[in-house]
Design a protein around this motif. Structure first.
Motif, PDB file in Angstrom:
ATOM      1  N   CYS A 148       0.833  -1.207   0.000  1.00  0.00           N
ATOM      2  CA  CYS A 148       0.000   0.000   0.000  1.00  0.00           C
ATOM      3  C   CYS A 148       0.866   1.254   0.000  1.00  0.00           C
ATOM      4  CB  CYS A 148      -0.915   0.004   1.223  1.00  0.00           C
ATOM      5  SG  CYS A 148      -2.272  -1.192   1.157  1.00  0.00           S
ATOM      6  N   TRP A 181       0.328   4.108  -2.722  1.00  0.00           N
ATOM      7  CA  TRP A 181      -0.374   5.351  -2.374  1.00  0.00           C
ATOM      8  C   TRP A 181       0.361   6.186  -1.327  1.00  0.00           C
ATOM      9  CZ3 TRP A 181      -3.701   0.758  -1.814  1.00  0.00           C
ATOM     10  CH2 TRP A 181      -4.461   0.515  -2.960  1.00  0.00           C
ATOM     11  N   ILE A 210       0.107   9.890  -0.657  1.00  0.00           N
ATOM     12  CA  ILE A 210      -1.198  10.462  -0.307  1.00  0.00           C
ATOM     13  C   ILE A 210      -1.689   9.915   1.039  1.00  0.00           C
ATOM     14  CG2 ILE A 210      -3.609  10.738  -1.034  1.00  0.00           C
ATOM     15  CD1 ILE A 210      -2.682  10.262  -3.912  1.00  0.00           C
ATOM     16  N   TYR A 223      -5.118  -3.251   2.256  1.00  0.00           N
ATOM     17  CA  TYR A 223      -6.180  -3.058   1.270  1.00  0.00           C
ATOM     18  C   TYR A 223      -6.657  -4.447   0.876  1.00  0.00           C
ATOM     19  CZ  TYR A 223      -8.316  -2.393  -3.343  1.00  0.00           C
ATOM     20  OH  TYR A 223      -9.166  -2.430  -4.419  1.00  0.00           O
ATOM     21  N   TYR A 276      -7.475   9.989   2.646  1.00  0.00           N
ATOM     22  CA  TYR A 276      -8.435   9.135   1.940  1.00  0.00           C
ATOM     23  C   TYR A 276      -9.396   9.976   1.094  1.00  0.00           C
ATOM     24  CZ  TYR A 276      -6.818   5.140   4.622  1.00  0.00           C
ATOM     25  OH  TYR A 276      -6.044   4.130   5.155  1.00  0.00           O
ATOM     26  N   LEU A 286      -7.483  10.917  -1.975  1.00  0.00           N
ATOM     27  CA  LEU A 286      -7.347   9.768  -2.875  1.00  0.00           C
ATOM     28  C   LEU A 286      -8.656   9.500  -3.617  1.00  0.00           C
ATOM     29  CD1 LEU A 286      -5.592   7.454  -3.924  1.00  0.00           C
ATOM     30  CD2 LEU A 286      -6.375   6.083  -1.976  1.00  0.00           C
ATOM     31  N   SER A 307      -8.662   9.771  -7.630  1.00  0.00           N
ATOM     32  CA  SER A 307      -8.848   8.528  -8.389  1.00  0.00           C
ATOM     33  C   SER A 307     -10.264   8.385  -8.931  1.00  0.00           C
ATOM     34  CB  SER A 307      -8.547   7.324  -7.499  1.00  0.00           C
ATOM     35  OG  SER A 307      -9.503   7.206  -6.448  1.00  0.00           O
TER      36      SER A 307
END
Length: 299
Positions: free
Chosen positions: A153, A157, A160, A166, A200, A203, A207
């Motif tokens: 992870c 990511w 960010i 995950y 989050y 993100l 995304s």
């Protein structure tokens, strides 16, 4: 935990001695940094006896190394904790077609988890992961389709947000549920835990994929206080959130994190099974182009 030199003769020996399951086990230990005997039993074995026997052999071959953390007096005995050994790293590097330095293994770093303040947190995250796998191995129609460790992870990511894991969970006829995991041990302030929502939300916006964040919390009092703080944070409107703790079990059957433990932040109850969160939030996944447009009566 004595070191061992890796040489062609040893690699040839390991090629003859290691099974496909052994290689999968080595990969799991590497990806998740450290796994305990019960965790490895849940992942790969049908009994603790079978796990003990094979793990002893793998330790003697040097492909894994093991330790027991120091516990306070009266705390009882600890299971063995396993990390990847240098010969095991060489095996995985060979599978990946890279040399050991490119693979990224260093024995001192692998063993450093034994003395890390994050050991309990890492083992707790891995309990969550292996409990789901163990449940799926016992229950027809259930499966942890994907699992990305904290290491993976972070690589994906980390600029960010840094989830503890995950996953994609599927049970029976329910739609698969993708989720981020935040494992809360109670050692961080609630302010610090809640601020993670900002990443989050960023993100999700960048995304355009809506993925819930699941907070696995140590106890019910901590969970109640965390839920209050989460509801007060502006980013909670951008990210689906659910919380759970094992002591909040509904019913007599403990299915671990797969069970009826999860309480979405947007409702007071009841608690849901992990798989039913996908039904509670029907709009998870990629946002449609139409969802990005403001309503016609917007100013």
């Amino acid at each position: 935990m004595a070191g061992r030199n890796t040489n062609p003769a040893l690699l040839a020996l390991l090629a003859a001695r290691l099974t496909t399951r052994d290689r999968d086990l080595l990969r799991a230990v590497w990806e998740n940094r450290v796994l305990t005997t019960p965790q490895l039993t849940s992942l790969f074995f049908d009994s603790v006896h079978a796990a003990w026997k094979r793990l002893l052999t793998l330790s003697e071959l040097g492909v894994v190394e093991r330790f027991r953390p120091n516990l306070p007096p009266g705390a009882g005995s600890s299971p063995y904790y396993y990390v990847l050994g240098q010969p095991g790293a060489a095996v995985l590097a060979s599978e990946d077609g890279v040399d050991l330095s490119a693979f990224g293994y260093r024995r001192d770093r692998a063993l450093a988890i034994a003395y890390s303040q994050r050991l309990a947190h890492t083992v707790g995250v891995n309990d969550f992961y292996t409990d789901l796998v163990g449940f799926a191995r016992r229950r027809t129609g259930a499966g942890l389709v994907s699992w990305w460790s904290e290491r993976r992870c972070g690589a994906m990511w980390g600029d960010i947000v840094r989830p503890d894991g995950y996953g994609r969970w599927k049970e029976e006829s329910h739609k698969p549920l993708d989720f981020f995991l935040e494992h809360d041990t109670g050692t961080e302030t609630l302010d610090r835990v809640v601020r993670k929502l900002d990443g989050y939300a960023d993100l999700t916006e960048g995304s355009r994929i809506v993925t819930p964040v699941l907070f696995w919390v140590r106890g019910e009092r901590r969970e109640a206080n965390l839920r209050k703080r989460l509801r007060e944070h502006s980013a909670a409107r951008a990210v689906p959130i659910a919380t759970a703790c094992r002591s909040a079990l509904v019913g007599r059957v403990d299915d671990g994190p797969a069970g009826e433990l999860w309480l979405p932040l947007d409702v007071p109850g009841p608690r849901l099974r992990l798989a039913r969160l996908a039904l509670h939030w029907p709009d998870l996944g990629p946002r449609s182009p139409s969802s990005a447009r403001p309503p016609e009566d917007a100013p």
